[in-house]
Scaffold this motif. Structure first.
Motif, PDB file in Angstrom:
ATOM      1  N   ASP A  14       0.788  -1.192  -0.057  1.00 14.85           N
ATOM      2  CA  ASP A  14       0.105   0.002   0.081  1.00 14.85           C
ATOM      3  C   ASP A  14       0.690   1.236   0.015  1.00 14.85           C
ATOM      4  OD1 ASP A  14      -2.221  -1.468  -0.094  1.00 14.85           O
ATOM      5  OD2 ASP A  14      -2.682  -1.357   2.230  1.00 14.85           O
ATOM      6  N   ASP A  15       1.952   1.299   0.777  1.00 11.49           N
ATOM      7  CA  ASP A  15       2.646   2.477   0.963  1.00 11.49           C
ATOM      8  C   ASP A  15       4.290   2.286   0.831  1.00 11.49           C
ATOM      9  OD1 ASP A  15       3.281   0.988   3.205  1.00 11.49           O
ATOM     10  OD2 ASP A  15       3.090   2.779   4.599  1.00 11.49           O
ATOM     11  N   LYS A  16       4.859   1.050   0.201  1.00 12.89           N
ATOM     12  CA  LYS A  16       6.061   0.824  -0.066  1.00 12.89           C
ATOM     13  C   LYS A  16       6.331  -0.254  -1.155  1.00 12.89           C
ATOM     14  CE  LYS A  16       5.632  -2.243   3.980  1.00 12.89           C
ATOM     15  NZ  LYS A  16       6.001  -2.385   5.524  1.00 12.89           N
ATOM     16  N   ALA A  17       7.551  -0.259  -1.619  1.00 12.21           N
ATOM     17  CA  ALA A  17       7.920  -1.089  -2.509  1.00 12.21           C
ATOM     18  C   ALA A  17       9.218  -1.861  -2.093  1.00 12.21           C
ATOM     19  CB  ALA A  17       8.164  -0.715  -3.891  1.00 12.21           C
ATOM     20  N   LEU A  18       9.472  -3.133  -2.308  1.00 10.02           N
ATOM     21  CA  LEU A  18      10.637  -3.911  -2.296  1.00 10.02           C
ATOM     22  C   LEU A  18      11.534  -4.108  -3.561  1.00 10.02           C
ATOM     23  CD1 LEU A  18      11.542  -5.096   0.498  1.00 10.02           C
ATOM     24  CD2 LEU A  18      10.762  -7.456  -0.196  1.00 10.02           C
ATOM     25  N   ILE A  19      12.725  -3.543  -3.584  1.00 10.78           N
ATOM     26  CA  ILE A  19      13.509  -3.401  -4.554  1.00 10.78           C
ATOM     27  C   ILE A  19      14.692  -4.554  -4.460  1.00 10.78           C
ATOM     28  CG2 ILE A  19      14.624  -2.308  -6.433  1.00 10.78           C
ATOM     29  CD1 ILE A  19      11.545  -1.552  -5.896  1.00 10.78           C
ATOM     30  N   ASP A  20      14.778  -5.272  -5.301  1.00 10.20           N
ATOM     31  CA  ASP A  20      15.874  -6.328  -5.374  1.00 10.20           C
ATOM     32  C   ASP A  20      17.075  -5.993  -6.131  1.00 10.20           C
ATOM     33  OD1 ASP A  20      17.599  -8.555  -5.618  1.00 10.20           O
ATOM     34  OD2 ASP A  20      16.018  -9.990  -5.895  1.00 10.20           O
ATOM     35  N   VAL A  21      18.158  -5.563  -5.394  1.00  4.30           N
ATOM     36  CA  VAL A  21      19.264  -4.933  -6.165  1.00  4.30           C
ATOM     37  C   VAL A  21      20.581  -6.166  -5.875  1.00  4.30           C
ATOM     38  CG1 VAL A  21      21.072  -3.278  -6.161  1.00  4.30           C
ATOM     39  CG2 VAL A  21      18.685  -2.671  -5.617  1.00  4.30           C
TER      40      VAL A  21
END
Length: 205
Positions: A14-21
């Motif tokens: 809803d208010d965040k994203a998870l980014i795989d680096v």
């Protein structure tokens, strides 16, 4: 200090994203506008990052554009505006709409954002007058309005006319542009009702 993340979208909440680096997943808190623009899971994305460090927490705030990040930082210079409220404003208004609201001193427009009361909205439009981020998006109509009025802040009759045209269903950018063209020709002392009539004629032509 993290300034930008380039990786793959792992998930969006809803208010965040998870980014795989490269196998390390970073959690970035984002505005609704950035989350909406996020590509599908597994696709590449680049987010501009503001790192928030306190004794008891470390948070990353992610933005789809440098302009949105600069607005976030600028909004938080206003008393009563924290990260949560700044993100709420950026979720509700685009950079262009925010620029328009400040140029027109339209606190009601800013007050549409959740958690923004009348006093905070007034402080935002007052304190951020003339402080749009470098490279920030400002509608051509608002540029015209600023030039026509000289100081970049609309007088009451002009702000009322733009508000009335917006309430009739026109986008703020369209209304601002139409009123700007009229003010450039007729001056800034045209009565509100006449401005609205002329604005409607301008918009329908």
């Amino acid at each position: 200090m993290i300034g930008k993340l380039k990786g793959l979208v792992e998930s969006v909440a809803d208010d965040k994203a998870l980014i795989d680096v490269n196998g390390v997943c970073y959690e970035a808190h984002c505005s609704g506008r950035t989350l909406t623009a996020m590509p599908a899971k597994g696709e590449a994305v680049a987010l501009f990052i503001e790192t928030y460090v306190r004794e008891d927490q470390l948070k990353l705030f992610g933005f789809i554009s440098e302009s949105e990040k600069q607005w976030f930082l600028l909004l938080m210079t206003v008393q009563g505006v924290g990260a949560k409220v700044a993100l709420a404003i950026l979720s509700t208004l685009s950079a262009s709409e925010l620029s328009s609201s400040i140029a027109l001193q339209d606190k009601a427009m800013v007050g549409r954002a959740p958690g923004v009361g009348p006093k905070v909205a007034q402080r935002i439009v007052s304190e951020l007058k003339g402080k749009a981020p470098v490279g920030g998006a400002i509608d051509a109509g608002v540029h015209g309005l600023q030039e026509a009025l000289g100081e970049g802040v609309a007088t009451g009759n002009i702000a009322d006319a733009v508000s009335a045209l917006t309430n009739l269903g026109y986008a703020q950018a369209q209304a601002s542009a139409a009123v700007a063209r009229i003010v450039a020709k007729e001056g800034d002392d045209v009565e509100t009702e006449k401005l609205i009539r002329m604005g409607l004629k301008e918009l329908s032509s």
